[in-house]
Scaffold this motif. Structure first.
Motif, mmCIF file in Angstrom:
data_model
loop_
_atom_site.group_PDB
_atom_site.id
_atom_site.type_symbol
_atom_site.label_atom_id
_atom_site.label_comp_id
_atom_site.label_asym_id
_atom_site.label_seq_id
_atom_site.Cartn_x
_atom_site.Cartn_y
_atom_site.Cartn_z
ATOM 1 N N GLN B 53 0.813 -1.213 0.000
ATOM 2 C CA GLN B 53 0.000 0.000 0.000
ATOM 3 C C GLN B 53 0.841 1.255 0.000
ATOM 4 O O GLN B 53 0.585 2.211 0.739
ATOM 5 N N CYS B 54 1.849 1.242 -0.834
ATOM 6 C CA CYS B 54 2.726 2.406 -0.888
ATOM 7 C C CYS B 54 2.003 3.608 -1.477
ATOM 8 O O CYS B 54 2.299 4.744 -1.125
ATOM 9 N N GLY B 55 1.016 3.375 -2.370
ATOM 10 C CA GLY B 55 0.276 4.477 -2.991
ATOM 11 C C GLY B 55 -0.392 5.378 -1.963
ATOM 12 O O GLY B 55 -0.105 6.577 -1.894
ATOM 13 N N PRO B 56 -1.284 4.825 -1.118
ATOM 14 C CA PRO B 56 -1.951 5.643 -0.110
ATOM 15 C C PRO B 56 -0.970 6.354 0.829
ATOM 16 O O PRO B 56 -1.166 7.530 1.148
ATOM 17 N N SER B 57 0.092 5.661 1.258
ATOM 18 C CA SER B 57 1.051 6.275 2.181
ATOM 19 C C SER B 57 1.735 7.473 1.538
ATOM 20 O O SER B 57 1.859 8.536 2.150
ATOM 21 N N SER B 77 -9.268 3.122 0.777
ATOM 22 C CA SER B 77 -10.502 2.651 0.159
ATOM 23 C C SER B 77 -10.719 3.305 -1.200
ATOM 24 O O SER B 77 -11.384 2.764 -2.068
ATOM 25 N N GLN B 78 -10.132 4.503 -1.389
ATOM 26 C CA GLN B 78 -10.360 5.215 -2.654
ATOM 27 C C GLN B 78 -9.386 4.794 -3.753
ATOM 28 O O GLN B 78 -9.697 4.913 -4.931
ATOM 29 N N ILE B 79 -8.200 4.385 -3.359
ATOM 30 C CA ILE B 79 -7.219 4.130 -4.427
ATOM 31 C C ILE B 79 -6.615 2.737 -4.442
ATOM 32 O O ILE B 79 -5.966 2.362 -5.393
ATOM 33 N N TYR B 80 -6.808 1.980 -3.421
ATOM 34 C CA TYR B 80 -6.151 0.681 -3.404
ATOM 35 C C TYR B 80 -7.041 -0.399 -3.991
ATOM 36 O O TYR B 80 -8.137 -0.646 -3.508
ATOM 37 N N ILE B 81 -6.607 -0.995 -5.061
ATOM 38 C CA ILE B 81 -7.383 -2.076 -5.665
ATOM 39 C C ILE B 81 -6.686 -3.375 -5.293
ATOM 40 O O ILE B 81 -5.638 -3.698 -5.848
ATOM 41 N N GLY B 83 -6.964 -6.444 -5.999
ATOM 42 C CA GLY B 83 -6.668 -7.367 -7.081
ATOM 43 C C GLY B 83 -5.420 -7.009 -7.874
ATOM 44 O O GLY B 83 -4.791 -7.868 -8.475
ATOM 45 N N ARG B 84 -5.067 -5.749 -7.874
ATOM 46 C CA ARG B 84 -3.945 -5.329 -8.718
ATOM 47 C C ARG B 84 -2.678 -5.101 -7.909
ATOM 48 O O ARG B 84 -1.673 -4.666 -8.461
ATOM 49 N N GLU B 85 -2.743 -5.368 -6.621
ATOM 50 C CA GLU B 85 -1.588 -5.220 -5.735
ATOM 51 C C GLU B 85 -0.916 -3.872 -5.885
ATOM 52 O O GLU B 85 0.286 -3.762 -6.064
ATOM 53 N N GLY B 86 -1.699 -2.859 -5.794
ATOM 54 C CA GLY B 86 -1.128 -1.516 -5.897
ATOM 55 C C GLY B 86 -2.160 -0.581 -6.471
ATOM 56 O O GLY B 86 -3.218 -1.009 -6.892
ATOM 57 N N SER B 87 -1.855 0.685 -6.497
ATOM 58 C CA SER B 87 -2.855 1.589 -7.041
ATOM 59 C C SER B 87 -2.339 2.187 -8.338
ATOM 60 O O SER B 87 -1.169 2.454 -8.509
ATOM 61 N N LEU B 88 -3.246 2.371 -9.222
ATOM 62 C CA LEU B 88 -2.871 2.898 -10.522
ATOM 63 C C LEU B 88 -2.625 4.398 -10.425
ATOM 64 O O LEU B 88 -3.224 5.097 -9.607
ATOM 65 N N GLN B 89 -1.758 4.846 -11.301
ATOM 66 C CA GLN B 89 -1.429 6.266 -11.297
ATOM 67 C C GLN B 89 -2.677 7.136 -11.463
ATOM 68 O O GLN B 89 -2.845 8.135 -10.795
ATOM 69 N N ILE B 90 -3.552 6.687 -12.368
ATOM 70 C CA ILE B 90 -4.756 7.469 -12.648
ATOM 71 C C ILE B 90 -5.601 7.667 -11.393
ATOM 72 O O ILE B 90 -6.168 8.724 -11.160
ATOM 73 N N GLU B 91 -5.623 6.630 -10.555
ATOM 74 C CA GLU B 91 -6.434 6.757 -9.347
ATOM 75 C C GLU B 91 -5.814 7.694 -8.332
ATOM 76 O O GLU B 91 -6.516 8.370 -7.590
ATOM 77 N N ALA B 95 -7.822 10.782 -6.921
ATOM 78 C CA ALA B 95 -7.990 10.999 -5.483
ATOM 79 C C ALA B 95 -7.483 12.388 -5.097
ATOM 80 O O ALA B 95 -8.089 13.075 -4.282
ATOM 81 N N THR B 96 -6.376 12.805 -5.722
ATOM 82 C CA THR B 96 -5.836 14.141 -5.451
ATOM 83 C C THR B 96 -6.877 15.204 -5.782
ATOM 84 O O THR B 96 -7.130 16.120 -5.004
ATOM 85 N N ARG B 97 -7.531 15.032 -6.943
ATOM 86 C CA ARG B 97 -8.547 16.005 -7.371
ATOM 87 C C ARG B 97 -9.745 15.995 -6.433
ATOM 88 O O ARG B 97 -10.354 17.034 -6.187
#
Lengths: 128, 322
Positions: B53-57, B77-81, B83-91, B95-97
């Motif tokens: 979960q490096c994306g959310p951190s 909950s908003q960016i971590y999927i 199934g994909r073991e990580g969050s996509l850049q687009i998300e 989330a930033t927006r």
């Protein structure tokens, strides 16, 4: 009694929403969104960019040698969808920048032919 | 026999060969030689990451610095999927927006990265810690650079002050196409902004409906680049969406002083005039728009639709001159 009243209020509220929805939409239906404006500009830029690459003499000569009318290819480019244009431009972008050496010319012609062929715009390869 | 399939493979192979481009890691390392002073944003918070979960951190850290009070747990909950073991850049961008911040992708080089750090902004980066064909994606926050040791300082994984040698960091960053993003409060420009890229970043937040943040972003853009037509158009559209007809009209008019034949601006200005009840004026502006769009089929079609809509709605009300 209370439930009946709240039901009535709900029905009235929903009716107002439904009736006013089309009005609200039509009020700004004519404004062209920034997003759309960007899409239009990008599309034109892509077409111009591809046509610029196709316009080089060496590219035109090679196309002719492959039996493709350059004007025809250019007209077909105009008719591509946004996604197709993007694909073609991305491929062209990956070519070594600058110069019109043999490698670049063959590259440009190859990309144009492959993309137009895959999209069934030309039937160049089916002649083989 | 050369058949259709063979030829396709030959040409496809040629494409792969042509697209292999030279590495510019060496150039970047050399560029770093010009950086003399150390920079470290010690105030950047650190959230030790939970597995995968490096994306959310990382995003929570950059959002915090931009003034948004949010924890990784909320973002998860908003960016971590899962199934994909990580969050996509687009998300991450989306989330930033959602927190009224404008994500801006920095130029893909160390100079841009260091410029942001010196401007006090940590940079959220994507790294590929694996190989090109077996990637291990990782998000981290770059918070500093030490020129004497040639090391970058990252908030990464479970390390609050992770020191990485410059060439090593650049290699992992390169394998992620130098993806790096700063989180901008609306109205703030990045350290070395590209006009078109910045305005498009603002347009992205406008298109998800946050017209207040968008207007602030466009205002900043028009003060920095007073001749940027897209910024003026976006500004007008954002004000229009907020119902502020006067400000919208001012923005479109400003754009038309720069580019008198901007068909889209004319079209939108005409709608404002119609909303203000100035139907004669609106009709004239729309006619000008149609003429201006004659050589642009896509725009012409849209303006023609406006014209039909206008004719349909037109009522005999007098212009109230407002």
């Amino acid at each position: 009694m209370f439930t009946y009243l709240s039901k009535r209020i709900c029905v009235v509220a929903i009716s107002i929403c439904l009736v006013s929805l089309p009005l609200m939409q039509s009020a700004n239906a004519a404004v062209i969104s920034t997003e759309t404006a960007i899409e239009i500009t990008d599309r034109q830029d892509r077409i111009d960019h591809i046509n610029l690459m196709l316009s080089a003499d060496s590219v035109q000569d090679t196309l002719v040698r492959f039996g493709v009318d350059p004007a025809h290819a250019s007209a077909r480019v105009d008719a591509l969808t946004d996604t197709e244009l993007l694909t073609m431009e991305e491929q062209l972008e990956q070519l070594p920048a600058g110069g019109t050496g043999v490698v670049e010319v063959v590259g440009i012609v190859a990309i144009v032919l492959i993309v137009l062929e895959l999209l069934n715009v030309t039937n160049f390869f089916s002649e083989f | 026999m050369l058949n259709k399939v063979h030829l396709r493979w030959i040409l496809a192979g040629l494409l792969v060969y042509l697209s292999g481009c030279a590495s510019n890691i060496r150039t970047m390392v050399d560029e770093l030689d010009q950086e003399m002073t150390a920079v470290e944003l010690t105030e950047t918070p650190f959230y030790s990451q939970v597995t995968d979960q490096c994306g959310p951190s990382a995003l929570a850290a950059t959002l915090n610095v931009s003034g948004v009070n949010v924890e990784p747990e909320t973002l998860k909950s908003q960016i971590y999927i899962p199934g994909r073991e990580g969050s996509l850049q687009i998300e991450l961008l989306a989330a930033t927006r959602a927190y009224q911040r404008i994500p801006y992708r920095i130029d893909p080089d160390v100079t841009a990265l260091l410029a942001e750090l010196r401007g006090g902004r940590p940079v959220l980066v994507l790294q590929n810690l694996g190989r090109k064909f077996a990637p291990i994606w990782h998000y981290a926050v770059v918070v500093g650079y030490l020129p004497d040791r040639k090391q970058f300082i990252l908030r990464s994984g479970d390390q609050q002050r992770h020191l990485v040698k410059a060439p090593q960091f650049i290699r992992t960053w390169q394998k992620a196409e130098y993806w790096g993003v700063v989180t901008l409060p609306p109205g703030e420009l990045p350290a070395s902004p590209d006009a078109d890229k910045y305005v498009r970043s603002v347009a992205a937040i406008e298109s998800v409906g946050d017209t207040i943040s968008a207007a602030a972003g466009y205002e900043a853009a028009t003060s920095r680049w007073p001749r940027n037509s897209l910024a003026w158009l976006g500004l007008g559209n954002s004000y229009y969406a907020q119902g502020d007809l006067d400000s919208a009209e001012r923005s479109y008019s400003q754009l038309l002083t720069i580019e008198p034949n901007h068909a889209v601006a004319l079209n939108n200005l005409s709608q404002v005039q119609a909303d203000q009840g100035c139907f004669e004026e609106a009709a004239a502006t729309l006619d000008t728009a149609l003429v201006a769009a004659e050589s642009h089929p896509a725009t012409y079609v849209l303006i023609q639709k406006s014209r039909q809509e206008f004719d349909r709605q037109r009522s005999p009300a007098e212009c109230d001159g407002s």
